[in-house]
Design a protein around this motif. Structure first.
Motif, PDB file in Angstrom:
ATOM      1  N   GLY A 280       0.881  -1.188   0.047  1.00 22.18           N
ATOM      2  CA  GLY A 280      -0.003  -0.024  -0.091  1.00 22.18           C
ATOM      3  C   GLY A 280       0.768   1.258  -0.177  1.00 22.18           C
TER       4      GLY A 280
ATOM      5  N   SER B 270      -8.327  -5.992  -0.279  1.00 19.81           N
ATOM      6  CA  SER B 270      -6.915  -6.318  -0.341  1.00 19.81           C
ATOM      7  C   SER B 270      -6.124  -5.201  -0.767  1.00 19.81           C
ATOM      8  CB  SER B 270      -6.990  -7.430  -1.734  1.00 19.81           C
ATOM      9  OG  SER B 270      -7.303  -6.732  -3.031  1.00 19.81           O
ATOM     10  N   ILE B 271      -4.846  -5.446  -0.581  1.00 17.01           N
ATOM     11  CA  ILE B 271      -4.140  -4.350  -1.188  1.00 17.01           C
ATOM     12  C   ILE B 271      -2.760  -4.610  -1.781  1.00 17.01           C
ATOM     13  CG2 ILE B 271      -2.744  -4.616   0.953  1.00 17.01           C
ATOM     14  CD1 ILE B 271      -3.467  -1.199   0.096  1.00 17.01           C
ATOM     15  N   GLY B 272      -2.353  -3.582  -2.678  1.00 17.97           N
ATOM     16  CA  GLY B 272      -1.123  -3.807  -3.479  1.00 17.97           C
ATOM     17  C   GLY B 272       0.183  -3.670  -2.919  1.00 17.97           C
ATOM     18  N   GLY B 273       1.356  -3.848  -3.592  1.00 18.45           N
ATOM     19  CA  GLY B 273       2.490  -3.594  -3.116  1.00 18.45           C
ATOM     20  C   GLY B 273       3.823  -3.433  -4.166  1.00 18.45           C
ATOM     21  N   ILE B 274       4.995  -3.429  -3.694  1.00 19.09           N
ATOM     22  CA  ILE B 274       6.128  -3.631  -4.683  1.00 19.09           C
ATOM     23  C   ILE B 274       7.119  -4.443  -4.397  1.00 19.09           C
ATOM     24  CG2 ILE B 274       7.919  -2.029  -5.697  1.00 19.09           C
ATOM     25  CD1 ILE B 274       6.047   0.416  -5.451  1.00 19.09           C
TER      26      ILE B 274
ATOM     27  N   THR C 134       0.777  -8.349 -11.885  1.00 16.58           N
ATOM     28  CA  THR C 134       1.592  -7.134 -11.727  1.00 16.58           C
ATOM     29  C   THR C 134       1.169  -5.940 -12.802  1.00 16.58           C
ATOM     30  OG1 THR C 134       2.554  -8.318 -13.758  1.00 16.58           O
ATOM     31  CG2 THR C 134       3.684  -8.442 -11.692  1.00 16.58           C
ATOM     32  N   LYS C 135       1.437  -4.761 -12.396  1.00 20.34           N
ATOM     33  CA  LYS C 135       1.067  -3.734 -13.332  1.00 20.34           C
ATOM     34  C   LYS C 135       2.101  -2.885 -13.753  1.00 20.34           C
ATOM     35  CE  LYS C 135      -2.873  -3.606 -14.026  1.00 20.34           C
ATOM     36  NZ  LYS C 135      -3.629  -4.215 -14.915  1.00 20.34           N
ATOM     37  N   GLY C 136       3.422  -2.903 -13.377  1.00 19.80           N
ATOM     38  CA  GLY C 136       4.391  -2.165 -13.840  1.00 19.80           C
ATOM     39  C   GLY C 136       5.727  -2.443 -13.568  1.00 19.80           C
TER      40      GLY C 136
ATOM     41  N   ALA D 114       5.385  -3.505  -9.762  1.00 13.62           N
ATOM     42  CA  ALA D 114       4.302  -3.315  -9.082  1.00 13.62           C
ATOM     43  C   ALA D 114       3.178  -4.325  -8.941  1.00 13.62           C
ATOM     44  CB  ALA D 114       3.945  -2.057  -9.612  1.00 13.62           C
ATOM     45  N   PHE D 115       2.764  -4.648  -8.045  1.00 15.12           N
ATOM     46  CA  PHE D 115       1.648  -5.550  -7.756  1.00 15.12           C
ATOM     47  C   PHE D 115       0.199  -4.924  -7.264  1.00 15.12           C
ATOM     48  CE2 PHE D 115       3.370  -9.795  -8.351  1.00 15.12           C
ATOM     49  CZ  PHE D 115       4.869  -9.552  -8.132  1.00 15.12           C
ATOM     50  N   LYS D 116      -0.673  -4.981  -8.288  1.00 16.20           N
ATOM     51  CA  LYS D 116      -2.084  -4.528  -7.762  1.00 16.20           C
ATOM     52  C   LYS D 116      -2.705  -5.193  -6.663  1.00 16.20           C
ATOM     53  CE  LYS D 116      -5.269  -7.507 -10.430  1.00 16.20           C
ATOM     54  NZ  LYS D 116      -6.363  -7.611 -11.356  1.00 16.20           N
ATOM     55  N   PRO D 117      -3.674  -4.442  -6.059  1.00 16.82           N
ATOM     56  CA  PRO D 117      -4.413  -5.401  -5.072  1.00 16.82           C
ATOM     57  C   PRO D 117      -5.119  -6.795  -5.663  1.00 16.82           C
ATOM     58  CG  PRO D 117      -5.448  -3.385  -5.470  1.00 16.82           C
ATOM     59  CD  PRO D 117      -4.275  -3.407  -6.012  1.00 16.82           C
ATOM     60  N   VAL D 118      -4.896  -7.826  -5.114  1.00 13.08           N
ATOM     61  CA  VAL D 118      -5.474  -9.059  -5.503  1.00 13.08           C
ATOM     62  C   VAL D 118      -7.058  -8.851  -5.830  1.00 13.08           C
ATOM     63  CG1 VAL D 118      -3.952 -10.891  -5.203  1.00 13.08           C
ATOM     64  CG2 VAL D 118      -5.662 -10.053  -3.214  1.00 13.08           C
ATOM     65  N   ALA D 119      -7.567  -9.524  -6.750  1.00  7.06           N
ATOM     66  CA  ALA D 119      -8.966  -9.422  -7.137  1.00  7.06           C
ATOM     67  C   ALA D 119      -9.884 -10.013  -6.332  1.00  7.06           C
ATOM     68  CB  ALA D 119      -9.101  -9.724  -8.671  1.00  7.06           C
TER      69      ALA D 119
END
Lengths: 359, 359, 359, 359
Positions: free
Chosen positions: D160, D206-210, D244-246, D299-304
């Motif tokens: 986050g 859920s929350i994303g991360g790097i 992943t998004k970035g 970059a990982f998005k928050p899981v769906a």
């Protein structure tokens, strides 16, 4: 289309018979290789028609240009681009395109596959497509000679029913092969082949032949089982040449009749390395070179373009008599010799690099 | 290693003769294809040794399992994983490994290439490697049959000097082929072949043979010039099968002796489509299928494993007499029939998808 | 070297900055596509330096020639060869080659990798290499537009710390983008970007930027899990462009901070198809396009060539002050716009054909 | 499907979340590498869910089996087959399949692409697909460590809005990373991340991360311009990981704001080799490693999958409220650490072999 060949030493050819030019990009050629246009031109000259009265009389002067990848006489490790301009580059007007697919040519199949085809000269199915292969093959040969002392020599071993004898694969060289325009080093057979070709030409017909090829000094260990075995790669390479109908390595189709006890190649010491007393295997075992000469043969059908009238049908199925105009090669195998050498060199250069990648 | 084959319908095989198991991943199989283990098992059963007194007597029960890619009897479009456990999976202790490379086996070349080799059974050069091909080929056949009504039939057309005659490529079916254990549909020739094999076995020797194959209902337009031509792809596929030494399509090596006027296949109307009156081309022109049956032949050498003592050398070059133990196949061609069919199916499935990609 | 890109729509680029020319072979372009040199020239012109006072002032007239693959204005389905001659093709004499590897250029790494490097101009690592990409990309775009109505538009969304706002990815067009030489459609931001570039140029320095890109009308179903996912293919394509340091799709790095309940794109009916109410996914889910616009951003570092003196070391490690001569681009992102579009088009064309192969 | 990755060190993964098992074939692994199941298991264990209260609580015991390619503890140079059985392998009955495509999952896109989809668990788009990657990556790491002393370490650098600081890429090791279940070596940040995850879980959200990653001891010269540049290959590899998004390398998106004079990495002598004083390039120049540590972020998005009810539509477009059942990972980045390491290892092993092929 699939105009690329090779995994690490990878070529991509382009060009139809009547577009501005034909050529090839060679990606993966090792850096610091001494390379000039003359190194390439020599094989293009051997491939050119019009070298003797035996083959077609058109005067194609194919001058190669290196467009990229070489500086100060050395390869940079970047892609080489090799280009040969076409002399008669004007395609026919599409309205003039024939309604008649030529028998055993690719007019019909290209039309079925692409819904369009080059308006004249066979387009991409023309023998002219092999210019790029021969140019790239000359580069591959340079690498193989400089780094591995590999020697590749092909020759005509049959024209129609005339077969050559007494050619020693261990010693045959290109000078010997080129001594006679038919490119058969057995001079008695060569004379009969020339006569066969002459008679075929008089009959406005064509005739097939066989090209044999030996690759010497290939070290043990080249070839990538199980699908890129040496023999599988060579077979694909050879059957991709226009007008080919067969490939055999070592004992080939004749080996079918042998018993294993006669066919097996026993090991013996040779010049300080483990070699084989016979070579029915043709230099490969389990798809991998064993250090013996690699020996194979390629069958070429009689070329489809003939002067004689032929009964056939047009695209609508209506019967028609087709008569070809112009002068045509009655037998392609003498010109096929450098093409077979080129494809062999491309296979070996790629397998050499792939084996070299193994730490 | 290069254990992958195909561009869009792509397989990757794995497994040595004495590891836990052998198998294949099929990537690119179209989705929504009805597929069960039974569809695959039928061809594995035809490939298995021990089916008759003519071949080896080992009882290999090769049960295939679908590990991934199928749900509720339908392919998902995801990779299929097909697996067959080895029954005798224990590799020999490496201390027991032979010092003698078997003549015309791959012991020597694998050792030269990799600096290591499987301790027993030929490892990856073993015929057991073909299990994965046959399993994947059965999937390819299912796709070709369901989507294109393609029929592929191979048979034994020669064992040693005995050649089959009178087999009609337009009509021959697998039932006919399997009627005789030698898998030759010419029953007179089959009897002579069986006798040849029996005598060879008595002599503790081996003998070669030829497998012929026809692919029917292949539409015009398959094959990717210039390097993935139909014939080039088939040649590569067939020469990647263990023990093969030659490939020919259509007129093949015999076509060399023909004149173009006799070899050319004239166009005629056939069942409402443009076909050819003869088929010396073997169903391909310019590397592309023309709608006629694709016909080719594959030469197999006599297998290298024989019971007779052989004079050879060990890895150090010292002369040695080698005697193989156990029971061996005197002639592999009857078992090679489903392998040839599998490789043909894999080539066709890939070329079908590649042509289908063209809008 | 690995100068090929794509599986079915496959390009191979060639050429250094100072060899005779640069170009590309496009293999797998569908047949019967209307294509002229003008279709390609338009994007090459957008890529050319010297279009405004903001970028470099060299006058490179890059005229493309189609050497093969097109007849009577239609593609033949055979390889296209596209060629642009270099104007200043004479490489420097190798004795004049600098002993100083330029900081953050590829002089050092090319020398380490190949043991040789082009004597001037960066060779294959030069921005000139992108000519082939842009030419091929224009062909890919023509296919995508004609067959699928796909629209691809890129623009400058940041220069240094100046960021554009208010650009609507659903509506933005190339005309709007090209209205300002900085290629940012937010005119207030564009003015600040121009000022940033001017100041940077005055300081004999360089500055980075971001190019944003949208691909509209991409149907659901393109992208090949698991390794050729749409986003993976785009990421590779973009990071292969010189001077790029980052890629993000949809929410990108900012999405990291979102919660799933806010990030998830709920489904809704849109124009008779199932669409999503938001588009944090950037048009892809599980690596496959979902029918929404594909949206991504590419980070470009400040170009390495600057006029200011730099403290560095020569190849022997001796300290040296380096001063670049000539005029240089202070900011490449305006010129990068058509390059990003080209690479996007090449990815989409290939994935379109691959999905089309699925029966 | 495109489930293969790599040119010379080439993997092919298979398996859905609820089929009999998942696995990978590794083709091209060098021979004579010491390899045991334990070498692979260690990374699979790090990838497994249920390692702490922070992630999901399912108890997946993923025991890897080597099915082929290893004998007496050494690789044979033949394909490795690595297999992990699924514990809950029963796919749901297809009649039970949901009519509601889960938002930001791949249900909709798989259905659009293949016309079919796995009946439960996400099939091939499930995180379970990464088991094969991690297993193959462990083999690649073994090769890189044994032959090149390469070290690869990834860690969580953001969850986050909480970002880690003070992690030294030159020194960080896996032990440090694993000390905290969140896998962030900055313990103050780790505590905040754990709290963020706890709160997110309580909110059924859920929350994303790097994930950051460094690769040390990579020699200069790896990376294949122009399309398989090191950064392009890493970008593709990372964006092929689910969620992943970035991707950014070296200075990444932050480098956009820097001037060239600050961004350029000047050369200096370091330990007897030419190195750079700074590393904004992230260890690559012109797509080729320069001997400095390779450093990148993903970059990982928050899981769906979230527990909270969501407003969305079913396949027919009708509005529906969706509520997920079961327990789900509120944040995947701790588990993503070994996946990022695996993909990095696969990229490096392939590029190492490709550079090694250059004579």
């Amino acid at each position: 289309m699939s105009s690329s060949f090779g995994t690490l030493f990878r070529i991509t050819t382009f060009g139809e018979s009547h577009c501005p030019g034909v050529g090839v990009v060679v990606d993966g050629c090792p850096p610091r290789l001494a390379l000039s246009e003359a190194d390439i031109q020599v094989q293009l000259d051997r491939r050119r028609p019009g070298q003797s009265r035996l083959t077609t009389e058109r005067d194609e002067k194919d001058r190669v240009r290196i467009l990229a990848g070489v500086e100060n006489g050395l390869t940079l490790g970047t892609p080489l681009a090799l280009y040969v301009a076409n002399r008669d580059m004007k395609p026919a007007d599409y309205r003039a395109m024939s309604d008649v697919p030529r028998p055993s040519h690719a007019d019909f199949t290209y039309q079925e596959k692409y819904g369009i085809r080059a308006s004249s000269g066979g387009g991409r199915s023309s023998a002219r497509e092999t210019v790029g292969r021969v140019a790239a093959g000359a580069v591959a040969e340079k690498f193989l000679a400089d780094h591995h002392r590999v020697e590749i020599v092909a020759w005509v071993s049959a024209v129609g029913a005339v077969e050559a004898g007494g050619v020693d694969p261990l010693r045959i060289g290109r000078e010997q092969v080129d001594r006679d325009p038919v490119r058969c080093p057995d001079s008695a057979a060569a004379a009969k082949m020339a006569e066969t070709i002459r008679l075929t030409k008089e009959a406005a017909d064509s005739i097939g032949g066989i090209v044999s090829c030996v690759c010497r000094n290939v070290p043990a260990g080249w070839g990538e089982p199980v699908f890129d075995k040496m023999e599988a790669s060579l077979a694909r390479a050879m059957l991709s040449i226009p007008a080919t109908k067969g490939f055999e390595i070592g004992s080939g189709f004749a080996g079918v009749r042998m018993r294993g006890s006669a066919h097996n190649d026993p090991f013996v010491m040779k010049d300080g390395r483990l070699g084989t007393a016979t070579n029915h295997s043709g230099g490969v075992q389990g798809g991998i070179s064993n250090g013996e000469p690699i020996f194979f043969r390629v069958a070429f059908k009689p070329v489809a373009t003939i002067g004689r009238p032929q009964q056939t049908a047009d695209f609508t199925g209506a019967p028609v008599t087709l008569e070809a105009k112009g002068r045509h090669d009655p037998c392609v195998v003498p010109r096929a010799v450098p093409i077979v050498e080129a494809m062999a060199a491309l296979v070996l250069a790629d397998l050499a690099l792939r084996q070299g990648a193994r730490p």
